[in-house]
Design a protein around this motif. Sequence first.
Motif, PDB file in Angstrom:
ATOM      1  N   ALA A  31       0.855  -1.184   0.000  1.00 15.81           N
ATOM      2  CA  ALA A  31       0.000   0.000   0.000  1.00 15.81           C
ATOM      3  C   ALA A  31       0.890   1.233   0.000  1.00 15.81           C
ATOM      4  O   ALA A  31       2.082   1.159   0.308  1.00 15.81           O
ATOM      5  CB  ALA A  31      -0.926   0.002   1.215  1.00 15.81           C
ATOM      6  N   ASN A  32       0.314   2.383  -0.337  1.00 20.01           N
ATOM      7  CA  ASN A  32       1.014   3.662  -0.277  1.00 20.01           C
ATOM      8  C   ASN A  32       0.514   4.437   0.936  1.00 20.01           C
ATOM      9  O   ASN A  32      -0.681   4.446   1.217  1.00 20.01           O
ATOM     10  CB  ASN A  32       0.769   4.495  -1.543  1.00 20.01           C
ATOM     11  N   VAL A  33       1.427   5.091   1.640  1.00 21.17           N
ATOM     12  CA  VAL A  33       1.040   5.918   2.778  1.00 21.17           C
ATOM     13  C   VAL A  33       0.280   7.123   2.227  1.00 21.17           C
ATOM     14  O   VAL A  33       0.839   7.942   1.505  1.00 21.17           O
ATOM     15  CB  VAL A  33       2.268   6.374   3.591  1.00 21.17           C
ATOM     16  N   GLU A  34      -1.006   7.190   2.529  1.00 20.45           N
ATOM     17  CA  GLU A  34      -1.840   8.282   2.039  1.00 20.45           C
ATOM     18  C   GLU A  34      -1.820   9.476   2.979  1.00 20.45           C
ATOM     19  O   GLU A  34      -1.925  10.615   2.549  1.00 20.45           O
ATOM     20  CB  GLU A  34      -3.283   7.798   1.853  1.00 20.45           C
ATOM     21  N   LYS A  35      -1.694   9.203   4.272  1.00 24.76           N
ATOM     22  CA  LYS A  35      -1.775  10.279   5.250  1.00 24.76           C
ATOM     23  C   LYS A  35      -1.008   9.879   6.498  1.00 24.76           C
ATOM     24  O   LYS A  35      -1.086   8.734   6.946  1.00 24.76           O
ATOM     25  CB  LYS A  35      -3.252  10.520   5.582  1.00 24.76           C
ATOM     26  N   ILE A  36      -0.266  10.813   7.057  1.00 27.83           N
ATOM     27  CA  ILE A  36       0.418  10.607   8.331  1.00 27.83           C
ATOM     28  C   ILE A  36      -0.439  11.266   9.402  1.00 27.83           C
ATOM     29  O   ILE A  36      -0.720  12.469   9.326  1.00 27.83           O
ATOM     30  CB  ILE A  36       1.837  11.205   8.311  1.00 27.83           C
ATOM     31  N   VAL A  37      -0.889  10.488  10.377  1.00 30.29           N
ATOM     32  CA  VAL A  37      -1.786  10.984  11.415  1.00 30.29           C
ATOM     33  C   VAL A  37      -0.986  11.116  12.707  1.00 30.29           C
ATOM     34  O   VAL A  37      -0.599  10.114  13.321  1.00 30.29           O
ATOM     35  CB  VAL A  37      -2.985  10.034  11.621  1.00 30.29           C
ATOM     36  N   ALA A  38      -0.737  12.356  13.114  1.00 31.34           N
ATOM     37  CA  ALA A  38       0.011  12.622  14.342  1.00 31.34           C
ATOM     38  C   ALA A  38      -0.973  13.079  15.425  1.00 31.34           C
ATOM     39  O   ALA A  38      -1.791  13.964  15.196  1.00 31.34           O
ATOM     40  CB  ALA A  38       1.064  13.699  14.101  1.00 31.34           C
ATOM     41  N   ILE A  39      -0.881  12.484  16.608  1.00 26.20           N
ATOM     42  CA  ILE A  39      -1.720  12.854  17.740  1.00 26.20           C
ATOM     43  C   ILE A  39      -0.872  13.715  18.671  1.00 26.20           C
ATOM     44  O   ILE A  39       0.159  13.268  19.184  1.00 26.20           O
ATOM     45  CB  ILE A  39      -2.236  11.592  18.500  1.00 26.20           C
ATOM     46  N   TRP A  40      -1.329  14.944  18.878  1.00 24.49           N
ATOM     47  CA  TRP A  40      -0.608  15.903  19.710  1.00 24.49           C
ATOM     48  C   TRP A  40      -1.290  16.017  21.063  1.00 24.49           C
ATOM     49  O   TRP A  40      -2.503  15.843  21.178  1.00 24.49           O
ATOM     50  CB  TRP A  40      -0.585  17.275  19.040  1.00 24.49           C
ATOM     51  N   ALA A  41      -0.521  16.327  22.079  1.00 20.83           N
ATOM     52  CA  ALA A  41      -1.055  16.575  23.415  1.00 20.83           C
ATOM     53  C   ALA A  41      -0.522  17.922  23.897  1.00 20.83           C
ATOM     54  O   ALA A  41       0.620  18.303  23.592  1.00 20.83           O
ATOM     55  CB  ALA A  41      -0.658  15.469  24.377  1.00 20.83           C
ATOM     56  N   LYS A  42      -1.337  18.621  24.629  1.00 14.68           N
ATOM     57  CA  LYS A  42      -0.963  19.950  25.126  1.00 14.68           C
ATOM     58  C   LYS A  42       0.274  19.836  26.024  1.00 14.68           C
ATOM     59  O   LYS A  42       0.373  18.960  26.868  1.00 14.68           O
ATOM     60  CB  LYS A  42      -2.125  20.557  25.906  1.00 14.68           C
ATOM     61  N   GLY A  43       1.215  20.730  25.804  1.00 18.32           N
ATOM     62  CA  GLY A  43       2.426  20.768  26.609  1.00 18.32           C
ATOM     63  C   GLY A  43       3.579  19.957  26.052  1.00 18.32           C
ATOM     64  O   GLY A  43       4.662  19.939  26.625  1.00 18.32           O
ATOM     65  N   PHE A  44       3.384  19.259  24.939  1.00 15.19           N
ATOM     66  CA  PHE A  44       4.451  18.470  24.335  1.00 15.19           C
ATOM     67  C   PHE A  44       4.878  19.110  23.024  1.00 15.19           C
ATOM     68  O   PHE A  44       4.068  19.625  22.267  1.00 15.19           O
ATOM     69  CB  PHE A  44       3.983  17.033  24.065  1.00 15.19           C
ATOM     70  N   ASP A  45       6.183  19.059  22.764  1.00 20.82           N
ATOM     71  CA  ASP A  45       6.725  19.644  21.531  1.00 20.82           C
ATOM     72  C   ASP A  45       6.604  18.710  20.331  1.00 20.82           C
ATOM     73  O   ASP A  45       6.715  19.152  19.196  1.00 20.82           O
ATOM     74  CB  ASP A  45       8.204  20.002  21.719  1.00 20.82           C
ATOM     75  N   GLU A  46       6.425  17.435  20.590  1.00 22.11           N
ATOM     76  CA  GLU A  46       6.339  16.448  19.524  1.00 22.11           C
ATOM     77  C   GLU A  46       5.042  15.665  19.675  1.00 22.11           C
ATOM     78  O   GLU A  46       4.446  15.635  20.757  1.00 22.11           O
ATOM     79  CB  GLU A  46       7.524  15.482  19.610  1.00 22.11           C
ATOM     80  N   PRO A  47       4.601  15.007  18.604  1.00 23.34           N
ATOM     81  CA  PRO A  47       3.390  14.186  18.731  1.00 23.34           C
ATOM     82  C   PRO A  47       3.615  13.042  19.716  1.00 23.34           C
ATOM     83  O   PRO A  47       4.724  12.533  19.842  1.00 23.34           O
ATOM     84  CB  PRO A  47       3.142  13.666  17.322  1.00 23.34           C
ATOM     85  N   VAL A  48       2.554  12.632  20.396  1.00 18.28           N
ATOM     86  CA  VAL A  48       2.664  11.515  21.333  1.00 18.28           C
ATOM     87  C   VAL A  48       2.439  10.183  20.639  1.00 18.28           C
ATOM     88  O   VAL A  48       2.822   9.143  21.158  1.00 18.28           O
ATOM     89  CB  VAL A  48       1.686  11.679  22.526  1.00 18.28           C
TER      90      VAL A  48
END
Length: 189
Positions: free
Chosen positions: A21-38
Amino acid sequence: MAKTVFQKNQRVWVEAVGAWANVEKIVAIWAKGFDEPVRVTYDVGLGREFFAHELKPEDQVADVGDNGERWRLLRAKNKWQQPADCAHHPFPGTYPIVVTDPNDWGGWRTPGAEYDRDPHRIERQARLIASAPRFQAIAKELMALVAEAPDDAPPAILELAQQAAAIERFIAEVPSPGGQVNVEGSAVA
């Protein structure tokens, strides 16, 4: 913290499904207070999102270059044509790129018009270029084996080792300013 492992439009093997398959979308989950996705997941169009450990890249090339080079074959989105307009391509809507830098910079790309003219030829070139460090390692191993006992090597193997040595000299040669180098490896005035 989570980091992305795959790029958008990169072809991956989905282990859980047993399909490419081809990666269609990168889904990043962010949380308040963090500089990077969790958490980072990948939507590959198969009905659910997958974690990086469930996916494998299309072409993983081993570290075999002189400097631990790892060349990889990735796919980039074709900005000038919709997938429906290029259904005759092996992977509609994308084209191959070979990255030769650990940071996914540099490497080999082809113009869209050239890819559209003969996509199968360009796909083959991309695979060949991505495999070049492995071919070089095999050639160096062949030369080392023949160098250990040149008198015991069969004539055909000796000839292959000589050809490999000539190619190695061509690769290592630095052309003089304004001069050209031909395919055989000798300078041309």
